[in-house]
Scaffold this motif. Structure first.
Motif, PDB file in Angstrom:
ATOM      1  N   GLN A   1     -25.294 -79.967   0.556  1.00  0.00           N
ATOM      2  CA  GLN A   1     -26.358 -80.739   1.206  1.00  0.00           C
ATOM      3  C   GLN A   1     -25.826 -81.699   2.258  1.00  0.00           C
ATOM      4  O   GLN A   1     -26.538 -82.098   3.162  1.00  0.00           O
ATOM      5  CB  GLN A   1     -27.205 -81.497   0.168  1.00  0.00           C
ATOM      6  CG  GLN A   1     -28.131 -80.606  -0.645  1.00  0.00           C
ATOM      7  CD  GLN A   1     -28.895 -79.608   0.217  1.00  0.00           C
ATOM      8  OE1 GLN A   1     -29.456 -79.966   1.257  1.00  0.00           O
ATOM      9  NE2 GLN A   1     -28.890 -78.351  -0.181  1.00  0.00           N
TER      10      GLN A   1
ATOM     11  N   ARG B   1     -25.109 -77.335   7.740  1.00  0.00           N
ATOM     12  CA  ARG B   1     -25.775 -76.055   7.597  1.00  0.00           C
ATOM     13  C   ARG B   1     -25.298 -75.364   6.327  1.00  0.00           C
ATOM     14  O   ARG B   1     -24.139 -75.526   5.953  1.00  0.00           O
ATOM     15  CB  ARG B   1     -25.366 -75.233   8.809  1.00  0.00           C
ATOM     16  CG  ARG B   1     -26.151 -74.026   9.084  1.00  0.00           C
ATOM     17  CD  ARG B   1     -25.714 -73.556  10.451  1.00  0.00           C
ATOM     18  NE  ARG B   1     -25.650 -72.136  10.461  1.00  0.00           N
ATOM     19  CZ  ARG B   1     -24.968 -71.423  11.350  1.00  0.00           C
ATOM     20  NH1 ARG B   1     -24.264 -72.011  12.287  1.00  0.00           N
ATOM     21  NH2 ARG B   1     -24.984 -70.131  11.302  1.00  0.00           N
TER      22      ARG B   1
ATOM     23  N   THR C   1     -29.728 -72.226   6.535  1.00  0.00           N
ATOM     24  CA  THR C   1     -30.583 -73.406   6.636  1.00  0.00           C
ATOM     25  C   THR C   1     -29.841 -74.579   7.257  1.00  0.00           C
ATOM     26  O   THR C   1     -28.719 -74.895   6.845  1.00  0.00           O
ATOM     27  CB  THR C   1     -31.015 -73.871   5.216  1.00  0.00           C
ATOM     28  OG1 THR C   1     -31.226 -72.715   4.411  1.00  0.00           O
ATOM     29  CG2 THR C   1     -32.271 -74.696   5.276  1.00  0.00           C
TER      30      THR C   1
ATOM     31  N   ASN D   1     -29.426 -78.518   7.629  1.00  0.00           N
ATOM     32  CA  ASN D   1     -29.817 -79.764   6.974  1.00  0.00           C
ATOM     33  C   ASN D   1     -30.181 -80.775   8.048  1.00  0.00           C
ATOM     34  O   ASN D   1     -29.616 -80.753   9.140  1.00  0.00           O
ATOM     35  CB  ASN D   1     -28.654 -80.314   6.138  1.00  0.00           C
ATOM     36  CG  ASN D   1     -28.448 -79.510   4.863  1.00  0.00           C
ATOM     37  OD1 ASN D   1     -29.402 -78.979   4.302  1.00  0.00           O
ATOM     38  ND2 ASN D   1     -27.212 -79.414   4.420  1.00  0.00           N
TER      39      ASN D   1
ATOM     40  N   GLU E   1     -29.954 -86.208   5.960  1.00  0.00           N
ATOM     41  CA  GLU E   1     -29.351 -85.677   4.736  1.00  0.00           C
ATOM     42  C   GLU E   1     -27.850 -85.536   4.865  1.00  0.00           C
ATOM     43  O   GLU E   1     -27.106 -85.868   3.968  1.00  0.00           O
ATOM     44  CB  GLU E   1     -29.948 -84.302   4.401  1.00  0.00           C
ATOM     45  CG  GLU E   1     -31.243 -84.394   3.635  1.00  0.00           C
ATOM     46  CD  GLU E   1     -31.921 -83.031   3.537  1.00  0.00           C
ATOM     47  OE1 GLU E   1     -32.818 -82.917   2.708  1.00  0.00           O
ATOM     48  OE2 GLU E   1     -31.562 -82.120   4.300  1.00  0.00           O
ATOM     49  N   SER E   2     -27.431 -85.025   6.036  1.00  0.00           N
ATOM     50  CA  SER E   2     -26.002 -84.716   6.131  1.00  0.00           C
ATOM     51  C   SER E   2     -25.119 -85.956   6.266  1.00  0.00           C
ATOM     52  O   SER E   2     -23.943 -85.859   6.005  1.00  0.00           O
ATOM     53  CB  SER E   2     -25.719 -83.709   7.257  1.00  0.00           C
ATOM     54  OG  SER E   2     -26.596 -83.839   8.301  1.00  0.00           O
TER      55      SER E   2
END
Ligand SMILES: Nc1ncnc2c1ncn2[C@@H]1O[C@H](COP(=O)(O)OP(=O)(O)OP(=O)(O)O)[C@@H](O)[C@H]1O
Ligand SMILES: [Mg+2]
Length: 231
Positions: free
Chosen positions: A204, A208, A221, A223, A227-228
């Motif tokens: 997470q 990506r 996906t 992120n 979040e990152s």
């Protein structure tokens, strides 16, 4: 920075031809941090090995910094790896006959730098191993060996770093330290990072997440920035 085109890897087994990777096409941009996730046996380590030029594909292409590995012989690939690529793998990461210090010094010396010893000592200090510089890999724990490998990656300032389960066998605190070092490498030198991980929290934090299911990309996906950078 990294591109694969319809990458296929098959191996001969006693039960016939086994196709491990079934046409992987992806692009990783410079400075990106990508997590590769998926169940055991889904092909993550195989994909990492192909992207790093450690192993050849059955068909398809791998391009590192616009160099097509498929068109190169083993000697050329080895040269490119030396210039571009660093590894933090769980096994075969350090040379067993060299001490921690010598392992870190080697790539610096190979560049013809006569400050190799001092630089390598500073790097080992940075990963918290200044006391263990004279130890051989078999005298170091798994986590310590991984930190030596990261010090070595800092030493070469690899543009691309591949890490296969960098926190796999580590206790939480050491794992966290290893992850912080990897992210530092990314921030300081814009190193492109490709990590295989089972750790959901680590995934997470990456820009990506690419999920493999049975040798195919099932999800890719991005992120969000919030979040990152958190945690
Ligand atoms: N040389 C080989 N010969 C036969 N089978 C192989 C070979 N290399 C890998 N495989 C098989 O290919 C599949 C994918 O292997 P790989 O090591 O890439 O999985 P992985 O996703 O990294 O798994 P793990 O999470 O357990 O490390 C596995 O089923 C493995 O047994
Ligand atoms: Mg694996």
């Amino acid at each position: 920075m990294i591109e694969t085109r319809n990458l296929v890897k098959s191996v001969d087994t006693s039960e016939g031809l086994l196709t491990i990777l079934k046409g992987i096409t992806l692009k990783v941009n410079e400075g990106e941090i990508v997590a590769i996730v998926g169940a055991s046996g889904s092909g993550k380590s195989t994909l990492l090995g192909l992207m790093a030029g450690l192993d050849g594909a059955s068909s398809g292409d791998v391009l590192l910094d616009d160099n097509n590995l498929t068109e190169m012989d083993e000697e050329q690939r080895a040269m490119l790896r030396g210039q571009l690529v660093g590894f933090v793998f769980q096994s075969f990461q350090l040379l067993p006959s060299l001490t921690a210090l010598e392992n870190v010094m080697l790539p610096i010396e190979l560049k013809g730098d006569d400050q190799a010893r001092d630089k390598a000592k500073q790097l080992l200090q940075r990963v918290g191993l200044e006391e263990r510089w004279h130890h051989y890999p078999n005298q170091l724990s798994g986590g310590e060996q991984q930190r030596v490998a990261i010090a070595r990656a800092f030493a070469t300032q690899a543009k691309i770093l591949f890490a296969d389960e960098p926190t796999g066998n580590l206790d939480t605190a050491t794992g966290k330290k290893v992850v912080e070092l990897l992210f530092e490498l990314n921030r300081e030198f814009s190193t492109t990072l490709v990590l295989v991980t089972h750790d959901e929290r680590l995934a997470q934090r990456c820009n990506r997440v690419i999920k493999l299911v049975a040798g195919e990309i099932a999800e890719d996906t991005k992120n969000t920035v919030e979040e990152s950078v958190s945690v």
